[in-house]
Design an enzyme around this catalytic site. Structure first.
Site, PDB file in Angstrom:
ATOM      1  N   GLY A  12       1.273  42.345   0.380  1.00  0.00           N
ATOM      2  CA  GLY A  12       1.579  41.932  -0.987  1.00  0.00           C
ATOM      3  C   GLY A  12       0.295  41.975  -1.797  1.00  0.00           C
ATOM      4  O   GLY A  12      -0.799  41.716  -1.270  1.00  0.00           O
TER       5      GLY A  12
ATOM      6  N   ASN B 185      -3.424  40.878  -0.404  1.00  0.00           N
ATOM      7  CA  ASN B 185      -4.387  41.919  -0.059  1.00  0.00           C
ATOM      8  C   ASN B 185      -5.691  41.748  -0.828  1.00  0.00           C
ATOM      9  O   ASN B 185      -6.776  42.008  -0.297  1.00  0.00           O
ATOM     10  CB  ASN B 185      -3.798  43.302  -0.324  1.00  0.00           C
ATOM     11  CG  ASN B 185      -2.819  43.738   0.747  1.00  0.00           C
ATOM     12  OD1 ASN B 185      -2.871  43.263   1.876  1.00  0.00           O
ATOM     13  ND2 ASN B 185      -1.919  44.633   0.396  1.00  0.00           N
TER      14      ASN B 185
ATOM     15  N   ARG C 173      10.321  39.380   2.350  1.00  0.00           N
ATOM     16  CA  ARG C 173      10.679  40.764   2.678  1.00  0.00           C
ATOM     17  C   ARG C 173       9.739  41.371   3.733  1.00  0.00           C
ATOM     18  O   ARG C 173       8.671  40.834   4.016  1.00  0.00           O
ATOM     19  CB  ARG C 173      10.625  41.629   1.418  1.00  0.00           C
ATOM     20  CG  ARG C 173       9.221  41.783   0.857  1.00  0.00           C
ATOM     21  CD  ARG C 173       9.215  42.538  -0.445  1.00  0.00           C
ATOM     22  NE  ARG C 173       7.863  42.597  -0.994  1.00  0.00           N
ATOM     23  CZ  ARG C 173       7.256  43.711  -1.378  1.00  0.00           C
ATOM     24  NH1 ARG C 173       7.872  44.874  -1.279  1.00  0.00           N
ATOM     25  NH2 ARG C 173       6.030  43.684  -1.874  1.00  0.00           N
TER      26      ARG C 173
ATOM     27  N   PRO D  14      -4.444  50.090 -14.614  1.00  0.00           N
ATOM     28  CA  PRO D  14      -3.374  51.100 -14.547  1.00  0.00           C
ATOM     29  C   PRO D  14      -3.913  52.415 -14.004  1.00  0.00           C
ATOM     30  O   PRO D  14      -5.124  52.669 -14.025  1.00  0.00           O
ATOM     31  CB  PRO D  14      -2.965  51.247 -16.010  1.00  0.00           C
ATOM     32  CG  PRO D  14      -4.252  51.009 -16.761  1.00  0.00           C
ATOM     33  CD  PRO D  14      -4.986  49.960 -15.970  1.00  0.00           C
ATOM     34  N   ASN D  15      -3.009  53.272 -13.512  1.00  0.00           N
ATOM     35  CA  ASN D  15      -3.427  54.648 -13.267  1.00  0.00           C
ATOM     36  C   ASN D  15      -3.270  55.405 -14.588  1.00  0.00           C
ATOM     37  O   ASN D  15      -2.793  54.862 -15.592  1.00  0.00           O
ATOM     38  CB  ASN D  15      -2.642  55.290 -12.122  1.00  0.00           C
ATOM     39  CG  ASN D  15      -1.148  55.323 -12.373  1.00  0.00           C
ATOM     40  OD1 ASN D  15      -0.690  55.531 -13.501  1.00  0.00           O
ATOM     41  ND2 ASN D  15      -0.354  55.106 -11.328  1.00  0.00           N
TER      42      ASN D  15
ATOM     43  N   GLU E 115       0.283  55.415 -16.045  1.00  0.00           N
ATOM     44  CA  GLU E 115       0.685  54.115 -16.582  1.00  0.00           C
ATOM     45  C   GLU E 115      -0.002  53.843 -17.918  1.00  0.00           C
ATOM     46  O   GLU E 115       0.607  53.273 -18.829  1.00  0.00           O
ATOM     47  CB  GLU E 115       0.357  53.019 -15.575  1.00  0.00           C
ATOM     48  CG  GLU E 115       1.223  53.070 -14.317  1.00  0.00           C
ATOM     49  CD  GLU E 115       0.685  52.215 -13.184  1.00  0.00           C
ATOM     50  OE1 GLU E 115       1.441  51.978 -12.236  1.00  0.00           O
ATOM     51  OE2 GLU E 115      -0.498  51.808 -13.249  1.00  0.00           O
TER      52      GLU E 115
ATOM     53  N   VAL F 167      -2.555  52.805   2.058  1.00  0.00           N
ATOM     54  CA  VAL F 167      -1.980  51.465   1.894  1.00  0.00           C
ATOM     55  C   VAL F 167      -3.085  50.458   1.600  1.00  0.00           C
ATOM     56  O   VAL F 167      -4.072  50.369   2.335  1.00  0.00           O
ATOM     57  CB  VAL F 167      -1.216  51.039   3.158  1.00  0.00           C
ATOM     58  CG1 VAL F 167      -0.689  49.615   3.008  1.00  0.00           C
ATOM     59  CG2 VAL F 167      -0.062  51.994   3.429  1.00  0.00           C
TER      60      VAL F 167
ATOM     61  N   ASP G 225      -5.337  47.544  -3.982  1.00  0.00           N
ATOM     62  CA  ASP G 225      -5.624  46.110  -3.867  1.00  0.00           C
ATOM     63  C   ASP G 225      -7.072  45.883  -3.431  1.00  0.00           C
ATOM     64  O   ASP G 225      -7.722  44.924  -3.873  1.00  0.00           O
ATOM     65  CB  ASP G 225      -4.678  45.465  -2.851  1.00  0.00           C
ATOM     66  CG  ASP G 225      -3.224  45.550  -3.282  1.00  0.00           C
ATOM     67  OD1 ASP G 225      -2.965  45.510  -4.495  1.00  0.00           O
ATOM     68  OD2 ASP G 225      -2.348  45.648  -2.403  1.00  0.00           O
TER      69      ASP G 225
ATOM     70  N   VAL H 193     -14.619  50.937  -6.491  1.00  0.00           N
ATOM     71  CA  VAL H 193     -14.299  52.279  -5.996  1.00  0.00           C
ATOM     72  C   VAL H 193     -14.654  52.409  -4.523  1.00  0.00           C
ATOM     73  O   VAL H 193     -13.892  52.996  -3.736  1.00  0.00           O
ATOM     74  CB  VAL H 193     -15.031  53.347  -6.836  1.00  0.00           C
ATOM     75  CG1 VAL H 193     -14.945  54.722  -6.163  1.00  0.00           C
ATOM     76  CG2 VAL H 193     -14.427  53.430  -8.234  1.00  0.00           C
TER      77      VAL H 193
END
Length: 338
Positions: A70, A74, A121, A215-216, A219, A281, A285, A309
Protein backbone atom coordinates in the site's frame (compact mmCIF):
# COMPACT_ATOMS: atom_id res chain seq x y z
CA UNK A 1 11.46 9.18 26.73
CA UNK A 2 13.82 9.21 29.73
CA UNK A 3 12.05 12.15 31.35
CA UNK A 4 8.98 9.98 31.95
CA UNK A 5 10.86 7.32 33.91
CA UNK A 6 10.59 9.10 37.27
CA UNK A 7 7.37 11.05 36.69
CA UNK A 8 4.93 8.31 35.71
CA UNK A 9 3.45 6.26 38.55
CA UNK A 10 0.63 3.91 37.69
CA UNK A 11 -1.32 2.27 40.53
CA UNK A 12 -1.72 -0.76 38.33
CA UNK A 13 0.33 -3.91 38.51
CA UNK A 14 1.51 -6.75 36.26
CA UNK A 15 0.78 -6.89 32.58
CA UNK A 16 -1.86 -4.13 32.67
CA UNK A 17 0.67 -1.60 33.93
CA UNK A 18 3.18 -2.52 31.23
CA UNK A 19 0.48 -2.42 28.56
CA UNK A 20 -0.77 1.07 29.47
CA UNK A 21 2.74 2.42 29.78
CA UNK A 22 3.64 1.08 26.33
CA UNK A 23 0.55 2.73 24.81
CA UNK A 24 1.42 6.05 26.47
CA UNK A 25 4.97 6.01 25.20
CA UNK A 26 3.86 4.86 21.75
CA UNK A 27 1.44 7.78 21.42
CA UNK A 28 4.07 10.26 22.55
CA UNK A 29 6.55 8.91 20.03
CA UNK A 30 3.95 9.11 17.26
CA UNK A 31 3.30 12.79 17.88
CA UNK A 32 7.01 13.60 17.81
CA UNK A 33 7.67 12.10 14.37
CA UNK A 34 8.32 14.58 11.58
CA UNK A 35 6.64 12.33 9.02
CA UNK A 36 3.28 10.56 9.09
CA UNK A 37 1.97 8.38 6.28
CA UNK A 38 -1.65 7.44 5.65
CA UNK A 39 -2.71 4.27 3.85
CA UNK A 40 -6.46 3.82 3.77
CA UNK A 41 -6.28 1.03 1.16
CA UNK A 42 -3.33 -1.16 2.20
CA UNK A 43 -2.66 -4.63 0.86
CA UNK A 44 -1.07 -7.90 1.79
CA UNK A 45 1.29 -8.40 -1.15
CA UNK A 46 2.10 -11.97 -2.21
CA UNK A 47 4.89 -12.41 -4.75
CA UNK A 48 6.34 -15.49 -6.44
CA UNK A 49 8.01 -16.72 -9.63
CA UNK A 50 7.12 -19.37 -12.21
CA UNK A 51 8.17 -20.77 -15.60
CA UNK A 52 5.77 -20.91 -18.52
CA UNK A 53 2.35 -19.32 -18.75
CA UNK A 54 -0.08 -21.71 -20.39
CA UNK A 55 -3.85 -21.34 -20.25
CA UNK A 56 -5.87 -24.18 -18.70
CA UNK A 57 -2.75 -25.77 -17.19
CA UNK A 58 -1.60 -25.78 -13.59
CA UNK A 59 1.26 -23.30 -13.08
CA UNK A 60 3.88 -24.38 -10.56
CA UNK A 61 5.07 -21.39 -8.53
CA UNK A 62 7.96 -20.83 -6.18
CA UNK A 63 7.62 -20.28 -2.43
CA UNK A 64 5.63 -17.06 -1.96
CA UNK A 65 6.97 -13.97 -0.24
CA UNK A 66 4.61 -11.80 1.83
CA UNK A 67 5.03 -8.06 2.30
CA UNK A 68 2.97 -5.29 3.82
CA UNK A 69 1.90 -3.12 0.90
CA UNK A 70 0.00 0.00 0.00
CA UNK A 71 1.27 3.47 -0.88
CA UNK A 72 1.80 5.03 2.53
CA UNK A 73 3.08 1.81 4.08
CA UNK A 74 5.69 1.50 1.35
CA UNK A 75 6.69 5.12 1.89
CA UNK A 76 7.19 4.46 5.62
CA UNK A 77 9.22 1.33 4.82
CA UNK A 78 11.40 3.37 2.47
CA UNK A 79 11.98 6.02 5.13
CA UNK A 80 12.95 3.33 7.63
CA UNK A 81 15.45 1.85 5.17
CA UNK A 82 17.15 5.26 5.01
CA UNK A 83 17.41 5.34 8.80
CA UNK A 84 14.47 7.70 9.32
CA UNK A 85 11.34 7.44 11.45
CA UNK A 86 7.69 7.88 10.56
CA UNK A 87 4.29 7.05 11.95
CA UNK A 88 2.29 4.79 9.66
CA UNK A 89 -1.50 5.12 9.90
CA UNK A 90 -3.41 2.38 8.08
CA UNK A 91 -6.66 0.43 8.06
CA UNK A 92 -6.73 -3.27 8.89
CA UNK A 93 -9.43 -5.91 8.73
CA UNK A 94 -9.73 -9.70 8.92
CA UNK A 95 -6.94 -12.27 8.78
CA UNK A 96 -5.13 -10.46 5.98
CA UNK A 97 -5.12 -7.32 8.10
CA UNK A 98 -3.72 -9.23 11.07
CA UNK A 99 -0.89 -10.57 8.93
CA UNK A 100 -0.24 -7.06 7.63
CA UNK A 101 0.03 -5.78 11.20
CA UNK A 102 2.36 -8.60 12.14
CA UNK A 103 4.69 -7.85 9.23
CA UNK A 104 4.93 -4.20 10.26
CA UNK A 105 5.50 -5.10 13.91
CA UNK A 106 8.36 -7.38 12.88
CA UNK A 107 9.93 -4.41 11.10
CA UNK A 108 9.41 -2.30 14.25
CA UNK A 109 7.35 0.26 12.34
CA UNK A 110 5.68 2.92 14.47
CA UNK A 111 2.00 2.63 13.55
CA UNK A 112 -1.59 3.50 14.31
CA UNK A 113 -4.14 0.89 13.22
CA UNK A 114 -7.74 1.71 12.28
CA UNK A 115 -9.73 -1.52 12.54
CA UNK A 116 -12.33 -2.26 9.86
CA UNK A 117 -15.06 -4.85 9.56
CA UNK A 118 -14.19 -5.81 5.98
CA UNK A 119 -10.95 -7.63 5.24
CA UNK A 120 -7.81 -5.96 3.99
CA UNK A 121 -7.25 -6.71 0.31
CA UNK A 122 -4.50 -8.82 -1.22
CA UNK A 123 -2.32 -8.22 -4.28
CA UNK A 124 -0.50 -10.85 -6.31
CA UNK A 125 2.76 -10.36 -8.21
CA UNK A 126 4.26 -13.13 -10.36
CA UNK A 127 7.59 -13.11 -12.24
CA UNK A 128 8.01 -15.37 -15.28
CA UNK A 129 11.57 -16.73 -15.27
CA UNK A 130 12.15 -17.24 -19.01
CA UNK A 131 10.65 -14.05 -20.42
CA UNK A 132 11.63 -11.90 -17.40
CA UNK A 133 8.07 -10.56 -17.48
CA UNK A 134 6.25 -9.45 -14.37
CA UNK A 135 2.50 -9.90 -13.89
CA UNK A 136 0.78 -7.71 -11.31
CA UNK A 137 -2.76 -8.44 -10.10
CA UNK A 138 -4.29 -5.72 -7.95
CA UNK A 139 -7.62 -6.12 -6.16
CA UNK A 140 -9.96 -3.35 -5.00
CA UNK A 141 -10.21 -2.38 -1.36
CA UNK A 142 -13.44 -3.17 0.46
CA UNK A 143 -15.93 -0.50 1.48
CA UNK A 144 -15.81 1.39 4.78
CA UNK A 145 -18.74 2.04 7.09
CA UNK A 146 -19.65 5.63 7.98
CA UNK A 147 -18.07 5.11 11.42
CA UNK A 148 -14.83 3.84 9.90
CA UNK A 149 -14.63 6.86 7.61
CA UNK A 150 -14.94 9.15 10.61
CA UNK A 151 -12.23 7.22 12.44
CA UNK A 152 -9.85 7.85 9.56
CA UNK A 153 -10.60 11.58 9.57
CA UNK A 154 -10.28 11.73 13.36
CA UNK A 155 -6.86 10.06 13.21
CA UNK A 156 -5.60 13.03 11.19
CA UNK A 157 -7.14 15.57 13.55
CA UNK A 158 -5.20 14.08 16.46
CA UNK A 159 -1.79 13.78 14.83
CA UNK A 160 1.07 16.27 15.17
CA UNK A 161 3.64 16.05 12.39
CA UNK A 162 5.53 18.16 9.86
CA UNK A 163 4.69 16.08 6.77
CA UNK A 164 1.63 13.98 6.01
CA UNK A 165 2.04 11.61 3.06
CA UNK A 166 -1.29 10.53 1.56
CA UNK A 167 -0.58 7.75 -0.88
CA UNK A 168 -2.46 5.04 -2.74
CA UNK A 169 -5.85 4.36 -4.26
CA UNK A 170 -9.28 4.88 -2.73
CA UNK A 171 -11.44 1.98 -1.55
CA UNK A 172 -14.59 0.89 -3.34
CA UNK A 173 -17.51 3.23 -2.71
CA UNK A 174 -15.35 5.99 -1.21
CA UNK A 175 -16.09 9.53 -2.34
CA UNK A 176 -13.51 11.08 -4.68
CA UNK A 177 -13.17 14.07 -2.32
CA UNK A 178 -12.13 11.93 0.67
CA UNK A 179 -8.44 12.80 0.31
CA UNK A 180 -9.47 16.43 -0.09
CA UNK A 181 -11.17 16.31 3.32
CA UNK A 182 -8.01 14.80 4.86
CA UNK A 183 -5.79 17.46 3.27
CA UNK A 184 -8.04 20.23 4.57
CA UNK A 185 -7.78 18.86 8.13
CA UNK A 186 -4.00 18.62 7.88
CA UNK A 187 -3.63 22.14 6.52
CA UNK A 188 -5.53 23.51 9.50
CA UNK A 189 -2.67 22.18 11.64
CA UNK A 190 -0.02 23.65 9.29
CA UNK A 191 1.03 20.17 8.17
CA UNK A 192 2.71 19.92 4.76
CA UNK A 193 0.69 17.49 2.68
CA UNK A 194 2.38 15.23 0.13
CA UNK A 195 -0.12 13.47 -2.15
CA UNK A 196 0.59 10.55 -4.45
CA UNK A 197 -2.60 9.38 -6.12
CA UNK A 198 -4.30 9.88 -9.47
CA UNK A 199 -7.55 10.61 -11.28
CA UNK A 200 -10.44 12.49 -9.69
CA UNK A 201 -9.02 12.00 -6.19
CA UNK A 202 -5.92 13.99 -7.18
CA UNK A 203 -7.94 16.69 -8.97
CA UNK A 204 -10.15 17.18 -5.93
CA UNK A 205 -7.31 17.44 -3.42
CA UNK A 206 -5.60 20.08 -5.56
CA UNK A 207 -8.64 22.32 -5.08
CA UNK A 208 -7.62 22.54 -1.43
CA UNK A 209 -3.91 22.86 -2.21
CA UNK A 210 -1.02 20.71 -1.00
CA UNK A 211 2.74 20.93 -0.56
CA UNK A 212 3.97 18.35 -3.10
CA UNK A 213 2.51 16.11 -5.79
CA UNK A 214 4.17 13.38 -7.88
CA UNK A 215 2.24 12.79 -11.13
CA UNK A 216 3.67 11.10 -14.18
CA UNK A 217 3.72 13.11 -17.40
CA UNK A 218 0.37 11.71 -18.55
CA UNK A 219 -1.32 12.57 -15.25
CA UNK A 220 0.14 16.09 -15.35
CA UNK A 221 -1.36 16.57 -18.81
CA UNK A 222 -4.80 15.63 -17.52
CA UNK A 223 -4.45 18.00 -14.56
CA UNK A 224 -4.00 21.00 -16.84
CA UNK A 225 -6.61 19.80 -19.35
CA UNK A 226 -4.50 18.72 -22.34
CA UNK A 227 -4.20 15.37 -24.09
CA UNK A 228 -0.42 15.14 -24.26
CA UNK A 229 2.76 16.79 -22.99
CA UNK A 230 6.31 16.65 -24.27
CA UNK A 231 9.14 16.71 -21.73
CA UNK A 232 10.01 20.24 -22.85
CA UNK A 233 6.48 21.36 -21.87
CA UNK A 234 6.51 19.87 -18.35
CA UNK A 235 7.98 22.88 -16.54
CA UNK A 236 5.41 25.31 -17.96
CA UNK A 237 2.57 22.91 -17.14
CA UNK A 238 3.77 22.43 -13.56
CA UNK A 239 4.09 26.17 -13.06
CA UNK A 240 0.39 26.57 -13.88
CA UNK A 241 -0.47 24.39 -10.89
CA UNK A 242 1.98 26.24 -8.66
CA UNK A 243 0.72 29.68 -9.70
CA UNK A 244 -2.93 28.82 -8.98
CA UNK A 245 -2.12 27.50 -5.51
CA UNK A 246 -2.75 23.82 -6.20
CA UNK A 247 0.70 22.81 -4.95
CA UNK A 248 4.08 24.26 -4.00
CA UNK A 249 6.24 21.54 -5.57
CA UNK A 250 5.58 19.31 -8.57
CA UNK A 251 7.73 16.22 -9.12
CA UNK A 252 7.02 14.62 -12.48
CA UNK A 253 8.06 11.02 -12.96
CA UNK A 254 9.52 10.45 -16.42
CA UNK A 255 10.00 6.69 -16.14
CA UNK A 256 13.34 5.56 -17.54
CA UNK A 257 14.24 9.22 -18.20
CA UNK A 258 14.24 10.03 -14.46
CA UNK A 259 12.21 12.86 -12.94
CA UNK A 260 11.92 16.63 -12.88
CA UNK A 261 11.21 18.77 -9.80
CA UNK A 262 9.62 22.18 -10.24
CA UNK A 263 8.99 24.77 -7.54
CA UNK A 264 8.31 28.50 -7.75
CA UNK A 265 12.03 29.30 -7.86
CA UNK A 266 13.80 26.11 -8.93
CA UNK A 267 13.75 23.40 -11.59
CA UNK A 268 15.89 20.27 -11.45
CA UNK A 269 15.93 17.46 -14.03
CA UNK A 270 17.60 14.25 -12.84
CA UNK A 271 18.32 11.33 -15.14
CA UNK A 272 17.68 7.84 -13.79
CA UNK A 273 20.84 5.71 -13.38
CA UNK A 274 21.11 2.72 -15.70
CA UNK A 275 20.56 -0.54 -13.79
CA UNK A 276 19.31 -4.06 -14.44
CA UNK A 277 15.62 -3.98 -13.59
CA UNK A 278 13.96 -6.91 -11.84
CA UNK A 279 10.72 -5.38 -10.54
CA UNK A 280 8.98 -2.02 -10.70
CA UNK A 281 6.73 -2.71 -7.70
CA UNK A 282 7.14 0.01 -5.10
CA UNK A 283 9.50 2.15 -7.19
CA UNK A 284 7.19 5.16 -7.07
CA UNK A 285 6.61 4.78 -3.34
CA UNK A 286 10.35 4.43 -2.79
CA UNK A 287 10.87 7.68 -4.66
CA UNK A 288 8.32 9.48 -2.50
CA UNK A 289 9.82 8.01 0.67
CA UNK A 290 13.30 9.16 -0.33
CA UNK A 291 12.11 12.68 -1.14
CA UNK A 292 10.09 13.15 2.05
CA UNK A 293 12.95 11.78 4.16
CA UNK A 294 15.29 14.27 2.44
CA UNK A 295 12.86 17.12 3.07
CA UNK A 296 12.67 16.19 6.75
CA UNK A 297 16.50 16.34 6.86
CA UNK A 298 16.47 19.88 5.41
CA UNK A 299 18.16 18.83 2.19
CA UNK A 300 18.14 21.19 -0.79
CA UNK A 301 15.51 20.60 -3.47
CA UNK A 302 18.24 19.39 -5.83
CA UNK A 303 19.29 16.81 -3.23
CA UNK A 304 15.64 15.90 -2.63
CA UNK A 305 15.03 14.90 -6.25
CA UNK A 306 18.41 13.15 -6.56
CA UNK A 307 17.74 11.02 -3.49
CA UNK A 308 14.20 10.31 -4.67
CA UNK A 309 15.33 9.14 -8.11
CA UNK A 310 18.07 6.95 -6.62
CA UNK A 311 15.59 5.32 -4.20
CA UNK A 312 13.11 4.66 -7.00
CA UNK A 313 15.81 3.25 -9.27
CA UNK A 314 17.31 1.08 -6.52
CA UNK A 315 13.86 -0.42 -5.86
CA UNK A 316 13.78 -1.80 -9.42
CA UNK A 317 16.96 -3.79 -8.74
CA UNK A 318 15.18 -6.21 -6.37
CA UNK A 319 12.64 -8.98 -6.93
CA UNK A 320 9.01 -8.80 -5.85
CA UNK A 321 7.98 -6.14 -3.35
CA UNK A 322 11.20 -5.68 -1.37
CA UNK A 323 11.70 -1.98 -2.26
CA UNK A 324 15.37 -0.96 -2.20
CA UNK A 325 18.59 -1.62 -0.31
CA UNK A 326 20.20 1.39 1.31
CA UNK A 327 23.65 0.46 0.03
CA UNK A 328 22.33 0.51 -3.56
CA UNK A 329 20.88 3.99 -3.02
CA UNK A 330 24.15 5.31 -1.59
CA UNK A 331 26.15 3.86 -4.47
CA UNK A 332 23.82 5.27 -7.12
CA UNK A 333 23.80 8.65 -5.39
CA UNK A 334 27.60 8.73 -5.25
CA UNK A 335 27.82 7.91 -8.95
CA UNK A 336 25.21 10.54 -9.80
CA UNK A 337 27.04 13.30 -7.93
CA UNK A 338 30.48 12.65 -9.51
Amino acid sequence: MQEYNTKIRFKIFGRTKAFILSLFLKETTMKNNKITTLTINPSLDKSTNFTGLVAEQKIRCGVPRYDAGGGGINVSKAIAKLGGNSTCIFTSGGSTGEMLEQLLEEQKMENTVIKTKNWTRENFIAFENDSKSQYRFGFPGNEFSATEKQQILQSIKSVATDYLVISGSLNEGLETDFYQKIAAIAKQSNIKVVIDTSGEALKKVLETGVYLIKPNIGELAKLIGVDHLEIAEVEKAANKLIENGSTEIVVVSLGADGAILISKDETHLVKAPQVEKKSTVGAGDSMVGGMVWALSQNKTLKEVIEIGVCCGTAATMNDGTQLFKKEDVMRLLEEMQK
